[in-house]
Design a protein around this motif. Structure first.
Motif, short mmCIF file in Angstrom:
data_model
loop_
_atom_site.label_atom_id
_atom_site.label_comp_id
_atom_site.label_asym_id
_atom_site.label_seq_id
_atom_site.Cartn_x
_atom_site.Cartn_y
_atom_site.Cartn_z
N VAL A 163 0.86 -1.19 0.00
CA VAL A 163 0.00 0.00 0.00
C VAL A 163 0.89 1.23 0.00
CG1 VAL A 163 -1.83 1.26 1.18
CG2 VAL A 163 -1.77 -1.22 1.31
N CYS A 164 0.60 2.18 -0.88
CA CYS A 164 1.41 3.39 -0.93
C CYS A 164 1.32 4.14 0.39
CB CYS A 164 0.93 4.28 -2.08
SG CYS A 164 1.95 5.75 -2.30
N SER A 165 2.47 4.43 1.00
CA SER A 165 2.50 5.00 2.34
C SER A 165 2.90 6.47 2.35
CB SER A 165 3.45 4.19 3.22
OG SER A 165 3.60 4.77 4.49
N HIS A 166 4.11 6.79 1.87
CA HIS A 166 4.60 8.15 2.02
C HIS A 166 5.81 8.35 1.09
CE1 HIS A 166 7.16 5.76 4.65
NE2 HIS A 166 8.08 6.70 4.55
N TRP A 167 6.32 9.57 1.09
CA TRP A 167 7.56 9.90 0.39
C TRP A 167 8.65 10.05 1.44
CZ3 TRP A 167 7.97 10.39 -4.96
CH2 TRP A 167 6.78 10.36 -5.67
N GLU A 168 9.82 9.54 1.11
CA GLU A 168 10.90 9.54 2.09
C GLU A 168 12.20 9.98 1.42
OE1 GLU A 168 13.09 5.98 4.34
OE2 GLU A 168 11.02 6.27 5.00
N ALA A 169 12.92 10.88 2.07
CA ALA A 169 14.18 11.38 1.53
C ALA A 169 15.31 10.40 1.84
CB ALA A 169 14.50 12.75 2.11
N LEU A 170 16.10 10.12 0.83
CA LEU A 170 17.28 9.27 1.05
C LEU A 170 18.34 10.08 1.79
CD1 LEU A 170 17.60 7.47 -2.39
CD2 LEU A 170 17.07 6.42 -0.21
N PRO A 171 18.87 9.56 2.89
CA PRO A 171 19.84 10.35 3.68
C PRO A 171 21.19 10.50 2.99
CG PRO A 171 19.60 8.15 4.60
CD PRO A 171 18.59 8.25 3.50
N GLU A 172 21.48 9.68 1.99
CA GLU A 172 22.81 9.70 1.37
C GLU A 172 22.95 10.88 0.41
OE1 GLU A 172 22.57 5.94 -0.49
OE2 GLU A 172 23.40 4.84 1.21
N ASP A 173 24.13 11.47 0.43
CA ASP A 173 24.45 12.56 -0.49
C ASP A 173 24.91 11.95 -1.82
OD1 ASP A 173 25.19 14.81 -1.81
OD2 ASP A 173 26.73 15.44 -0.38
N PRO A 174 24.17 12.22 -2.93
CA PRO A 174 24.57 11.62 -4.21
C PRO A 174 25.91 12.15 -4.73
CG PRO A 174 22.78 13.18 -4.53
CD PRO A 174 22.95 13.03 -3.06
N PHE A 175 26.39 13.30 -4.22
CA PHE A 175 27.65 13.88 -4.68
C PHE A 175 28.74 13.79 -3.61
CE2 PHE A 175 24.08 16.25 -6.58
CZ PHE A 175 24.26 15.91 -7.91
N PHE A 176 28.65 12.75 -2.79
CA PHE A 176 29.58 12.63 -1.66
C PHE A 176 31.01 12.38 -2.16
CE2 PHE A 176 31.83 9.71 1.22
CZ PHE A 176 32.00 10.57 2.29
N VAL A 177 31.94 13.18 -1.65
CA VAL A 177 33.37 13.00 -1.91
C VAL A 177 34.09 13.15 -0.57
CG1 VAL A 177 35.42 13.92 -3.06
CG2 VAL A 177 33.22 13.90 -4.26
N PRO A 178 34.93 12.19 -0.18
CA PRO A 178 35.64 12.30 1.11
C PRO A 178 36.53 13.55 1.15
CG PRO A 178 35.81 10.08 0.20
CD PRO A 178 35.24 10.94 -0.88
N LYS A 179 36.40 14.31 2.23
CA LYS A 179 37.18 15.54 2.37
C LYS A 179 37.96 15.56 3.66
CE LYS A 179 34.07 18.36 -0.49
NZ LYS A 179 33.18 19.55 -0.53
N THR A 180 37.34 15.25 4.77
CA THR A 180 38.04 15.28 6.05
C THR A 180 38.96 14.08 6.18
OG1 THR A 180 36.29 14.06 7.20
CG2 THR A 180 36.05 16.44 7.07
N GLN A 181 39.85 14.15 7.16
CA GLN A 181 40.81 13.07 7.37
C GLN A 181 40.09 11.78 7.76
OE1 GLN A 181 44.04 13.41 6.74
NE2 GLN A 181 44.41 11.24 7.20
N GLU A 182 39.03 11.90 8.58
CA GLU A 182 38.30 10.71 8.99
C GLU A 182 37.60 10.06 7.80
OE1 GLU A 182 38.15 13.61 10.38
OE2 GLU A 182 38.95 13.34 12.41
N GLU A 183 37.00 10.88 6.92
CA GLU A 183 36.32 10.34 5.75
C GLU A 183 37.30 9.69 4.79
OE1 GLU A 183 34.28 13.67 4.17
OE2 GLU A 183 32.58 13.52 5.56
#
Length: 921
Positions: free
Chosen positions: A853-873
């Motif tokens: 049953v169609c429930s709702h719209w949900e935003a994907l938490p992932e960034d489609p343009f993600f590029v590691p920048k910080t030292q931890e990433e």
């Protein structure tokens, strides 16, 4: 005529999938269907499933009607599907009915579709009655005792009553806000066995009973009043054998006795089943003698215990009598039903239209009364099955050997063959007269039929209160329509569906030469199914939609704007390309506008309080900020009615150069009542120079280009050219003079130059909006299905494996009481639902079933343009060259590739020297 109307009942059967609707209909047809079904074939024939596909898959896919005769009463019975994919058929059946039989499986209990059909009853103002089916499974499968079975049945009845009470409370509070509406007794349960609107059945074996049947049986034996005994046979009432009196819990002295429903109703049932299944003739003979049953000895001596059981139960508690007597006793006739349904069906506006409204209210069946009917759907039928050969020539848009018939209900007057009738679309407004010629058509009725399941009976005329099939309307009715003998009639309100057509699929023929056939087939589907949407995209694709997001707006505000798009379109004077909901064509009244304004303010207020629960200063600042924003709404998008805002620029200081700011006008805020008059905002400054005057006039002309650019941007976002959702834009556009102009001729030439750059402004605004979205870390929003799965314990592992491959998120898992089955609730993305049911059946060997049953719209938490920048990433994901595309990026690339848009991808990720088999040192 009034007596004839009083003897008519229009009912539909609603339930979750596989809860026994068609089996129940078989037994009713066998008893009151003029011999259409033999009693021994009832439950196995599936008479109402007339399509080959329905018989093959053992599932109802289309609503079908049949006329039954019971004790001088005419009952129009409509069997409807239980699967959510065919929810339009449920809406079509509910609109034409006055009451509903709600079936609930006594073992499985209340499911998600039970909630949906109960809400459909509440929206259409149907009178529901509850049928607890498959009581035999409590004995044969779960092995429950009579007391345990009573506890289970009591819990189901309370659960269904709680759902209805929720809807009634929602209606009650909305009536308080509107200072009107009818009073609702929220304390009284809708379904009460002692009132007679609850029946306990086993549709497969053909038996059923209500409290009334047992009250009549025991009244003479116990020397009690039938009505008093009927009230005592449900609930905490006990029979004291010493005093021969009915007492409550306190009168029972606190002893743990058996309720009268267990002692006098369930225990005799358990004795019959135990005697038949265990071969104990003594128990059977005791029940047969106690209730004075006449069972042939030949059937009692049958070696098949099932045959013996059916022989006793069908003669003791016949299913058809229990159901049809409840229908006649508890369900309203058309005149009584339309008196409280009319406000939901048709508006009461205009002096000339009041006569039609009153005729519909009292179900006037006089020949001189205005004739009003509603077509809830169009269905195709082979010409050879239509008495008289049908009207294939008139319905030339049908397939070969088929014709379209209208599934309709007459609400007022008399409908006759050869009668001239007006076909009113949902957009028709009787106050506009000749200007509405496109929304009304006049035609002649070719034929009328009474529907009898698979067959039709040709008739010459039909009175109000009946359900009919009408021939000759194939070229005049698109999905649904209102039929009237006068133009002074408002169209009926459009039907509501349980879900929206979220799933969109592009269709193309395997052979390009069959494009014409594809278009014709899609046109027929679009005409016949009220729920399906067929359209041609801007790229020329044939798209089928069915059931199957910089300053960011609050989700609650976005939802209000999205759900109220049709009302907003009427308020601001924009006609939506979609079907108009509600009562359709009349202009919104002041209370409707105030109600929408209040909903918007409540949505904003609720979101502010949820984010700043403890900081009162922050709450007040946010409130003032949003009140200012709501006063600056220039336009909505896309299509001028969407959930995105274009705000007028905030003018703090004039520009130091000679350019002029295109200020816009907060006309939407004015229409919604947030500002009194937007004319003060939009004014051209008084200037002494003709050049400055021409510059301001040119800026005014470019306002429409700014709005069009905003519309283009919101209708096709930057990620994958899909509509944006829940964003607000502030666009500062300035107009500058081309060159220094001094005379009037040159200033006039400059104003024409501004007209020539309108297209460039449109494109620039669109690109600016898309660039602004990309700078603010956009997220992809995808539609989600609510999935309810049922599976035995041994197949839980394969089921979870299927869910994990489909990116599903499990909400809860619970075991059904008294059974080895588990019920699992999960969210499944719509994009991952293709082939989901087939894969689930394959991996679980057909043991698991799923309902989406169609429930709702949900935003994907992932960034489609993600590029590691910080030292931890970088330590976690690498330097970026080895990072695999995440889910959001994969979805975006897949959509862009399908649409023919550019996709940035690496063909070779790691270029190394090719290694050959020969190793040369």
């Amino acid at each position: 005529m009034d007596d004839e109307t009083e003897n008519i009942r229009n009912i539909c059967i609603l339930a979750h999938v596989d809860h026994g609707k068609t089996t129940l209909a078989d037994h009713l047809i066998a008893a009151a269907g003029d011999g259409a079904v033999h009693p021994k074939m009832a439950g196995r024939l599936r008479y109402m499933d007339s399509l080959d596909e329905e018989q093959r898959r053992a599932i109802t896919m289309k609503s079908s009607s049949i006329l039954l005769r019971y004790h001088h009463h005419s009952v129009n019975l409509i069997d409807s599907p239980g699967h959510v994919d065919f929810c339009s058929e449920v809406s079509a059946a509910a609109r034409l009915s006055d009451a509903a039989l709600l079936l609930v499986d006594a073992v499985e209990g209340v499911h998600v579709q039970t909630h949906a059909v109960l809400r459909q009853c509440w929206i259409e103002r149907l009178t529901p009655s509850l049928v607890l089916n498959k009581i035999d499974r409590l004995i044969t499968e779960l092995n429950l005792s009579p007391s345990e079975a009573y506890t289970r049945l009591l819990r189901i009845v309370r659960e269904v009553n709680a759902i209805v009470s929720t809807y009634n409370s929602e209606n009650y509070f909305s009536n308080l806000e509107d200072d009107g509406g009818e009073d609702i007794d929220a304390d009284e349960d809708v379904f009460q066995p002692q009132k007679g609107n609850v029946v306990f059945t086993c549709a497969l074996d053909g038996w059923g009973f209500g409290i009334h049947e047992f009250a009549e049986i025991y009244a003479a034996k116990l020397g009690a009043n039938v009505e008093a005994l009927q009230r005592a046979l449900w609930g905490s009432w006990y029979f004291n054998p010493k005093t021969k009196m009915i007492v409550g819990k306190k009168g029972n002295g606190g002893a743990e006795g058996k309720p009268m429903f267990v002692q006098f109703v369930l225990e005799p049932l358990w004795q019959v089943y135990r005697g038949a299944l265990e071969g104990d003739r003594g128990l059977l003979d005791k029940v047969i003698k106690s209730f004075h049953l006449s069972v042939p000895l030949r059937e009692l001596q049958n070696k098949d215990a099932k045959v013996v059981l059916q022989a006793v139960m069908t003669r003791w508690l016949p299913l058809s009598d229990a159901i049809l007597s409840m229908v006649v006793r508890c369900m309203p006739n058309p005149a009584a039903a339309q008196s409280f349904r009319v406000s939901r069906l048709i508006p009461k506006l205009g002096k000339e239209e009041v006569e039609v409204w009153e005729a519909v209210e009292r179900c006037d069946c006089r020949p001189q009364a205005p004739c009003v009917a509603f077509v809830s759907k169009m269905f195709a039928l082979p010409v050879k099955m239509v008495p008289g050969g049908g009207d294939e020539g008139d319905d030339g848009d049908c397939g070969e050997g088929e014709c379209f018939l209208a599934f309709a209900r007459i609400f007022s007057g008399v409908l006759s063959v050869g009668q001239r009738i007006y076909v009113l679309s949902a957009m028709y407004d009787p106050r506009k007269g000749e200007r509405e010629s496109k929304q009304v058509q006049e035609t002649e009725l070719k034929s009328l039929y009474l529907m009898k399941g698979k067959g039709l009976e040709l008739v010459s005329s039909v009175k109000a209160g009946n359900i009919v099939a009408i021939g000759g309307l194939g070229q005049h009715v698109f999905k649904t329509a209102t039929l009237s003998s006068t133009k002074n009639c408002w169209p009926f309100s459009t039907m509501t569906f349980q879900v929206a057509p979220t799933l969109r699929v592009a269709i193309e023929p395997s052979d390009p030469a069959d494009v014409a056939k594809l278009r014709r087939g899609l046109g027929l589907l679009d005409r016949a199914d009220p729920f399906v949407e067929v359209m041609v995209s801007s790229r020329g694709e044939h798209v089928l939609a069915a059931a199957g997001e910089v300053m960011k707006l609050p989700p609650s505000l976005t939802k209000v704007l999205d759900e109220s798009s049709d009302l907003v379109g009427d308020i601001i004077g924009i006609k939506s390309g979609q079907t108009v909901k509600g009562l359709g064509t009349q202009k919104p009244s002041i209370p409707e506008i105030d109600a929408l304004k209040r909903r918007i303010l409540d949505a904003v207020e609720g979101d502010i309080l949820s984010r700043n629960e403890n900081d009162k200063d922050a709450v007040e600042k946010c409130r003032l900020k949003w009140l200012k924003i709501l006063k600056r709404i220039w336009a909505l998008g896309p299509n001028h009615i969407g959930p995105n805002l274009l705000l007028t620029p905030d003018i703090k200081a004039e520009s130091t150069d000679s350019s002029v700011l295109i200020r816009g006008c907060s006309r939407v805020s004015e229409r919604l009542g947030f500002v009194a008059d937007s004319g003060t905002i939009h004014s051209v400054a008084e200037t002494s120079s003709n050049v400055d005057q021409a510059l301001y006039m040119g800026a005014e002309r470019l306002e429409s280009s700014v709005i069009d650019g905003f519309q283009f941007a919101t209708s096709a976002g930057p990620l994958c050219s899909e509509p944006m959702w829940g964003l607000a834009f502030i666009i500062e556009t300035r107009a500058s003079p081309f060159i220094e102009q001094h005379d009037e001729y040159e200033s006039h030439q400059q104003s024409q130059q501004y007209d020539n750059v309108a297209g460039q402004v449109m494109g620039t605004v669109r690109d600016a909006c898309r660039a602004a979205v990309l700078r603010n870390k956009p997220r992809l929003v995808e539609a989600m299905y609510f999935c309810e799965l049922n599976t035995p314990t041994e197949h839980l592992g394969p089921m979870y494996a299927v869910l994990s491959r489909r990116r599903a998120r499990v909400l809860k898992e619970e075991m059904q009481e008294g059974s080895p089955f588990f019920t699992v609730h999960a969210y499944v993305p719509v994009s991952e639902s293709f082939g989901f049911a087939d894969e689930l059946r394959r991996w679980t060997s057909g043991a698991a079933s799923a309902l989406l049953v169609c429930s709702h719209w949900e935003a994907l938490p992932e960034d489609p343009f993600f590029v590691p920048k910080t030292q931890e990433e970088i330590e976690e994901f690498g330097d970026g060259s080895s990072v695999l595309p995440n889910t959001a990026r994969k979805l975006i690339d897949a959509v862009r590739r399908r649409k023919g848009l550019s996709v940035v991808e690496k063909v070779v990720q790691h270029g190394t020297k090719q290694r050959t088999l020969a190793r040369k040192v």
